[in-house]
Motif scaffolding. Sequence first.
Motif, short mmCIF file in Angstrom:
data_model
loop_
_atom_site.label_atom_id
_atom_site.label_comp_id
_atom_site.label_asym_id
_atom_site.label_seq_id
_atom_site.Cartn_x
_atom_site.Cartn_y
_atom_site.Cartn_z
N GLN A 122 -2.44 18.59 6.84
CA GLN A 122 -1.24 18.89 6.07
C GLN A 122 -1.21 18.11 4.75
O GLN A 122 -0.75 18.62 3.72
CB GLN A 122 0.02 18.57 6.89
N LYS A 123 -1.70 16.88 4.76
CA LYS A 123 -1.75 16.09 3.53
C LYS A 123 -2.68 16.74 2.50
O LYS A 123 -2.37 16.80 1.30
CB LYS A 123 -2.19 14.66 3.83
N TYR A 124 -3.85 17.20 2.95
CA TYR A 124 -4.79 17.86 2.05
C TYR A 124 -4.17 19.14 1.48
O TYR A 124 -4.27 19.42 0.28
CB TYR A 124 -6.10 18.17 2.78
N LEU A 125 -3.52 19.92 2.34
CA LEU A 125 -2.90 21.17 1.90
C LEU A 125 -1.76 20.91 0.91
O LEU A 125 -1.58 21.65 -0.06
CB LEU A 125 -2.38 21.96 3.10
N GLU A 126 -0.99 19.86 1.15
CA GLU A 126 0.11 19.52 0.24
C GLU A 126 -0.42 19.08 -1.12
O GLU A 126 0.15 19.42 -2.16
CB GLU A 126 0.98 18.42 0.86
N ALA A 127 -1.52 18.33 -1.13
CA ALA A 127 -2.13 17.93 -2.40
C ALA A 127 -2.54 19.17 -3.19
O ALA A 127 -2.30 19.27 -4.40
CB ALA A 127 -3.35 17.03 -2.16
N TYR A 128 -3.15 20.13 -2.51
CA TYR A 128 -3.56 21.37 -3.18
C TYR A 128 -2.34 22.13 -3.70
O TYR A 128 -2.31 22.59 -4.85
CB TYR A 128 -4.36 22.27 -2.22
N ARG A 129 -1.34 22.26 -2.86
CA ARG A 129 -0.13 23.02 -3.21
C ARG A 129 0.54 22.44 -4.46
O ARG A 129 0.92 23.17 -5.37
CB ARG A 129 0.83 22.99 -2.03
N ARG A 130 0.63 21.13 -4.51
CA ARG A 130 1.29 20.49 -5.65
C ARG A 130 0.47 20.61 -6.92
O ARG A 130 0.98 20.96 -7.98
CB ARG A 130 1.56 19.02 -5.35
N ALA A 143 0.86 -1.18 0.00
CA ALA A 143 0.00 0.00 0.00
C ALA A 143 0.89 1.23 0.00
O ALA A 143 1.88 1.28 0.73
CB ALA A 143 -0.91 -0.01 1.22
N CYS A 144 0.58 2.20 -0.84
CA CYS A 144 1.42 3.39 -0.97
C CYS A 144 0.97 4.49 0.00
O CYS A 144 -0.22 4.63 0.28
CB CYS A 144 1.37 3.92 -2.39
N PRO A 145 1.92 5.30 0.49
CA PRO A 145 1.54 6.48 1.26
C PRO A 145 0.74 7.42 0.36
O PRO A 145 0.88 7.37 -0.87
CB PRO A 145 2.89 7.09 1.67
N SER A 146 -0.08 8.26 0.96
CA SER A 146 -0.99 9.04 0.11
C SER A 146 -1.26 10.44 0.67
O SER A 146 -1.07 10.71 1.85
CB SER A 146 -2.32 8.29 -0.04
N PHE A 147 -1.75 11.31 -0.24
CA PHE A 147 -2.18 12.65 0.13
C PHE A 147 -3.71 12.68 0.22
O PHE A 147 -4.35 13.58 -0.31
CB PHE A 147 -1.75 13.67 -0.93
N ASP A 148 -4.30 11.72 0.86
CA ASP A 148 -5.75 11.67 0.91
C ASP A 148 -6.20 11.05 2.21
O ASP A 148 -5.40 10.81 3.11
CB ASP A 148 -6.30 10.90 -0.30
N LYS A 149 -7.50 10.76 2.34
CA LYS A 149 -8.01 10.30 3.62
C LYS A 149 -7.72 8.83 3.92
O LYS A 149 -8.15 8.32 4.93
CB LYS A 149 -9.51 10.58 3.74
N GLN A 150 -6.96 8.17 3.03
CA GLN A 150 -6.52 6.81 3.33
C GLN A 150 -5.70 6.80 4.62
O GLN A 150 -5.72 5.83 5.37
CB GLN A 150 -5.69 6.25 2.18
N PHE A 151 -5.02 7.91 4.89
CA PHE A 151 -4.24 8.04 6.13
C PHE A 151 -5.14 7.87 7.36
O PHE A 151 -4.78 7.21 8.33
CB PHE A 151 -3.58 9.42 6.14
N VAL A 152 -6.35 8.45 7.30
CA VAL A 152 -7.29 8.34 8.41
C VAL A 152 -7.87 6.93 8.47
O VAL A 152 -8.02 6.36 9.55
CB VAL A 152 -8.42 9.39 8.29
N ARG A 153 -8.19 6.36 7.30
CA ARG A 153 -8.69 4.98 7.27
C ARG A 153 -7.70 4.03 7.92
O ARG A 153 -8.07 3.16 8.71
CB ARG A 153 -8.96 4.54 5.83
N ASP A 154 -6.42 4.21 7.57
CA ASP A 154 -5.39 3.33 8.13
C ASP A 154 -5.31 3.46 9.65
O ASP A 154 -5.14 2.45 10.36
CB ASP A 154 -4.02 3.66 7.51
N TYR A 155 -5.45 4.67 10.15
CA TYR A 155 -5.44 4.88 11.60
C TYR A 155 -6.64 4.19 12.25
O TYR A 155 -6.51 3.48 13.26
CB TYR A 155 -5.46 6.37 11.93
N LEU A 156 -7.82 4.35 11.65
CA LEU A 156 -9.03 3.76 12.22
C LEU A 156 -8.97 2.23 12.23
O LEU A 156 -9.54 1.58 13.10
CB LEU A 156 -10.26 4.24 11.44
N GLU A 157 -8.26 1.67 11.25
CA GLU A 157 -8.11 0.21 11.18
C GLU A 157 -7.33 -0.33 12.38
O GLU A 157 -7.43 -1.52 12.71
CB GLU A 157 -7.41 -0.20 9.88
N THR A 158 -6.54 0.52 13.03
CA THR A 158 -5.75 0.06 14.20
C THR A 158 -6.57 0.06 15.48
O THR A 158 -6.12 -0.44 16.51
CB THR A 158 -4.52 0.96 14.41
#
Length: 297
Positions: A282-290, A245-260
């Motif tokens: 910060q992930k959402y802001l970075e996605a926008y910035r890029r 699974a790849c790191p991401s600039f989206d809400k997958q980060f939150v899903r992964d946390y909730l899975e724990t």
Amino acid sequence: MKEEVLLTTDFKGLKFFRRGKVRDVYDLQDKLLIVSTDRISCFDVVLPDGIPYKGRVLTGLSVFWFDFLKDITPHHFITADIDRYPQELKKYKEKLYGRSMLALKAKPLPVECIVRGYLSGSGWKEYKEKQSVCGINLPEGLKESDRLPEIIFTPSTKADKGHDVNVDQRYVEMLVGNDTADKIKQSSIRLYKKASDYALTRGIIIADTKFEFGIYNNEIVLIDEILTPDSSRFWPKTHYKPGRACPSFDKQFVRDYLETLDWDKTPPAPKLTKDIIEKTSQKYLEAYRRLAGKELQ
């Protein structure tokens, strides 16, 4: 200045149209006012905590993409400039700024138009079981996060409550007719192709995304939000490696946390930690910035 989190709206004097998992929509008779709140949902459950700047990122990116992709298909977006809003909305300027848009009142088509360039999420799960995704047979031996041999269209049902269900193209044809089904499929693939080619130049892989379409004046138009961290998987190009699974600039980060956590994915959802909230923002802001090529204003 700390960003105030907006979880809900209640604009007196405006006719409420619907409240989604993230958006509050108001009926302005001939058009809609769409407000992106800072709510976040995972596993079809709205979480109790909001994510700072999230609603503004969703709106800002959608506005960027509607303009960037306007040569491919017409869309419902009218303006996000509050100075061009009807006078009765001006008193809500502070809450509407940066997180709202006026849109045509199109009739939504009952299908989620999902396009995949990489094997991840529910597509990866289905591939492991059947070596196919939504009835599309794929080569054997693919790994998680592999780039697919070609872009595939993998639609799903659109559920107001509960989970969307993956379907095949024949099911979409039964829902909306052969001609419309083919048009939204081809438009979705073209939109994804142009957007993903551009995103690569900005250091982001768009693994998959979701589009929605509606009918306005007997014409198919692109509606809702497009190519945001809520509706897409954005992977940093420099960290891409198949087989995981790849790191991401989206809400997958939150899903992964909730899975724990010890949570059965039904309401009520658990609260998020301050650290998870800040890192998600910060992930959402970075996605926008890029992707937009500038800081969020």
